[in-house]
Design a protein around this motif. Structure first.
Motif, short mmCIF file in Angstrom:
data_model
loop_
_atom_site.label_atom_id
_atom_site.label_comp_id
_atom_site.label_asym_id
_atom_site.label_seq_id
_atom_site.Cartn_x
_atom_site.Cartn_y
_atom_site.Cartn_z
N GLY A 46 0.81 -1.21 0.00
CA GLY A 46 0.00 0.00 0.00
C GLY A 46 0.84 1.25 0.00
N GLY A 104 4.75 9.78 11.78
CA GLY A 104 3.81 8.90 11.09
C GLY A 104 2.56 8.69 11.92
N THR A 105 1.45 8.44 11.24
CA THR A 105 0.21 8.24 11.99
C THR A 105 0.23 6.90 12.72
OG1 THR A 105 -0.85 7.33 10.05
CG2 THR A 105 -1.20 9.63 10.45
N ASN A 174 -11.53 3.81 10.48
CA ASN A 174 -10.66 4.16 9.36
C ASN A 174 -11.51 4.58 8.15
OD1 ASN A 174 -8.54 2.22 7.13
ND2 ASN A 174 -8.47 4.39 7.61
N SER A 237 1.88 10.55 4.29
CA SER A 237 2.24 9.29 3.64
C SER A 237 1.49 8.99 2.35
CB SER A 237 2.05 8.12 4.60
OG SER A 237 2.92 8.28 5.68
N ARG A 246 7.98 9.90 7.12
CA ARG A 246 7.51 9.61 8.47
C ARG A 246 7.00 10.88 9.17
NH1 ARG A 246 5.44 6.53 7.87
NH2 ARG A 246 5.16 5.71 9.97
C1 LIG Z 1 -5.16 2.85 7.21
C2 LIG Z 1 -3.75 3.26 7.42
N1 LIG Z 1 -3.44 3.96 8.52
C3 LIG Z 1 -2.18 4.34 8.77
C4 LIG Z 1 -1.15 4.00 7.90
C5 LIG Z 1 0.25 4.40 8.24
O1 LIG Z 1 0.47 5.71 7.97
P1 LIG Z 1 1.84 6.44 8.36
O2 LIG Z 1 2.77 6.23 7.24
O3 LIG Z 1 1.43 7.87 8.54
O4 LIG Z 1 2.33 5.83 9.62
C6 LIG Z 1 -1.42 3.27 6.74
C7 LIG Z 1 -0.35 2.87 5.83
O5 LIG Z 1 -0.45 1.97 5.04
C8 LIG Z 1 -2.76 2.89 6.51
O6 LIG Z 1 -3.08 2.20 5.41
#
Ligand SMILES: Cc1ncc(COP(=O)(O)O)c(C=O)c1O
Length: 452
Positions: A46, A104-105, A174, A237, A246
């Motif tokens: 992804g 990063g989230t 989500n 991201s 990040r």
């Molecule tokens: C639903 C979802 N949340 C969070 C993330 C991670 O995001 P980040 O790169 O900000 O940590 C992803 C990454 O694939 C994701 O698909």
């Protein structure tokens, strides 16, 4: 020297993304066929295929000399830019003081789960990142399986919540959704929010794909509907194709001053602050500008074109059902119609399904149902449509934007031939699976493409 790793860590299962990497590498390196050299058709990972916007890259270069630590919640100008970004794109008026920046989230969601008391409610199917975190933190959790339309309902949420006797519950929500590509509309959000208010459920609304919503004006943030109980997370991201930078942010609920204070302690303890030059690069990415607006518009159009193509192709295969993506670069394909044929070929779990699909002669990578927190015997799979050169596709779109359905088909053919070949492989796989099952002949793996 013998090192002893803490038992708590030993007990943790390998997170799904690592499992997936290891699995693809192992299966692929075992392949002796010369055809394996080209790699595999990638419907598994992804990652946005596009380039990091040039103005973000330039801002990073210009700030390379800035080696000072940033303030714990983030550089002030960045928090202001994120606030403006939310006002412009998501119609949310958020005081920059409510915004914290993190690496990063994923990390921010983990930190939220660290500090928030309560039983976690996890709708399924789910992104593969949440469950390892919940398990690592030893939090109580309950799955909330979605029904056939793959969205949670207020009724099911309430029913589950009534069974949980915690003072507070945490819904991991989500939207837009990975793996389904679906988006909740305003009415659906309002109904879910009503249950949350009544049942004392706080929401972590992971909106990392918000900017990819194809009909962008239709996206509504849960932070707007339920501002007193929602932690919105988002970042660079997916929207800015910069997962490797990040950088993510969380918007705290209104009036959650004490939680913010506690959160700051966690950030300061664990990582001090996000890399300073990256924060400055992010300012360029979040500041509202013509260039960024154009970047978002074109990238979301291309995601839509690819998504529509994959959706249509899979629908042409008899027995295959899929979600129709409205955002993201994924859809959820349901191959359960083939359960009898899978079983006849001794493919009795979704893991085996992905294993047989990556092997010669198919070389096609997907994320199987068990990695999406579905039953092991659920033959659903997440299909990402990102296996193409994003920058080239972006420039081609700029030169000549496809207008008609046949223009869009041509666009996919020119820019994403691997997506086309990968879908053909999936079609071959199911042709062989059906033939194999119906002829009831016991093959050995050197004679047939489906290995048991
Ligand atoms: C639903 C979802 N949340 C969070 C993330 C991670 O995001 P980040 O790169 O900000 O940590 C992803 C990454 O694939 C994701 O698909």
């Amino acid at each position: 020297m013998k090192f002893i790793v803490d038992q708590q860590v030993e007990d943790i299962e390998l997170p799904e993304n690592l499992k997936l990497n290891t699995f693809l590498q192992e299966f692929h390196s075992d392949c002796k066929s010369p055809e394996c050299k080209f790699g595999f058709y990638g419907f598994a990972f992804g990652q946005s295929p596009f380039h990091v916007p040039k103005m973000v890259q330039n801002a990073l270069i210009q700030n390379a000399s800035n080696g000072k630590y940033a303030a714990v919640p983030g550089v002030e100008d960045l928090r202001v830019a994120i606030s403006e970004y939310n006002k412009h794109y998501f119609h949310m008026d958020v005081d920059p003081a409510r915004i914290y920046v993190g690496p990063g989230t994923k990390e921010l969601i983990y930190n939220l789960l660290e500090i928030l008391h309560g039983t976690v409610i996890l709708p399924t199917p789910a992104w593969l990142g949440y469950l390892p975190q919940i398990r690592f933190l030893k939090k109580n959790y309950h799955m909330l399986p979605t029904r056939s339309n793959k969205k949670i309902t207020p009724h099911d949420l309430k029913k589950l919540s009534l069974r949980l006797h915690d003072r507070q519950k945490i819904l991991i929500f989500n939207n837009p959704n990975n793996p389904t590509g679906l988006v909740y509309n305003k009415r659906e959000l309002e109904e879910i929010a009503e249950v949350c208010r009544e049942q004392n459920i706080i929401v972590i609304s992971d909106e990392i794909y918000a900017q990819t919503t194809y009909e962008f004006e239709n996206f509504v943030s849960m932070g707007k509907i339920y501002p007193e109980g929602t932690f919105v997370t988002n970042g660079l991201s997916k929207s800015h194709a910069a997962g490797g930078y990040r950088l993510g942010y969380v918007i705290f609920p209104q009036h959650a001053l004490d939680v913010r204070r506690q959160f700051k302690k966690i950030l300061a303890t664990e990582y001090t602050a996000v890399t300073t030059p990256i924060q400055h690069a992010a300012i360029a990415g979040f500041q509202v500008s013509k260039e960024m607006d154009e970047y978002f518009r074109i990238t979301r159009k291309i995601h839509e074109i690819m998504g529509q193509y994959v959706y249509e192709k899979l629908h042409e295969m008899p027995g295959v059902k899929t979600t129709k993506p409205q955002a993201t670069f994924y859809l959820l394909a349901d191959f359960n119609q083939f359960s009898p044929e899978f079983n006849a070929s001794k493919i009795d779990t979704s893991q085996k399904f992905s294993e047989t699909l990556i092997q010669h002669p198919y070389h096609t990578a997907i994320v199987g149902g068990d990695s999406l927190v579905l039953e092991r015997t659920d033959y659903s799979a997440r299909m990402a449509f990102v296996d193409y050169d994003g920058e080239k596709a972006f420039n081609n779109y700029l030169d000549n934007a496809p207008k008609t359905h046949s223009d869009r088909l041509e666009f996919v053919k020119t820019n994403a031939p691997r997506i086309i070949s990968g879908l053909n492989m999936i079609e071959n796989y199911f042709d062989h699976l059906l033939k194999n099952a119906h002829s009831q002949i016991k093959y050995n793996s050197s004679e047939v493409p489906i290995s048991n």
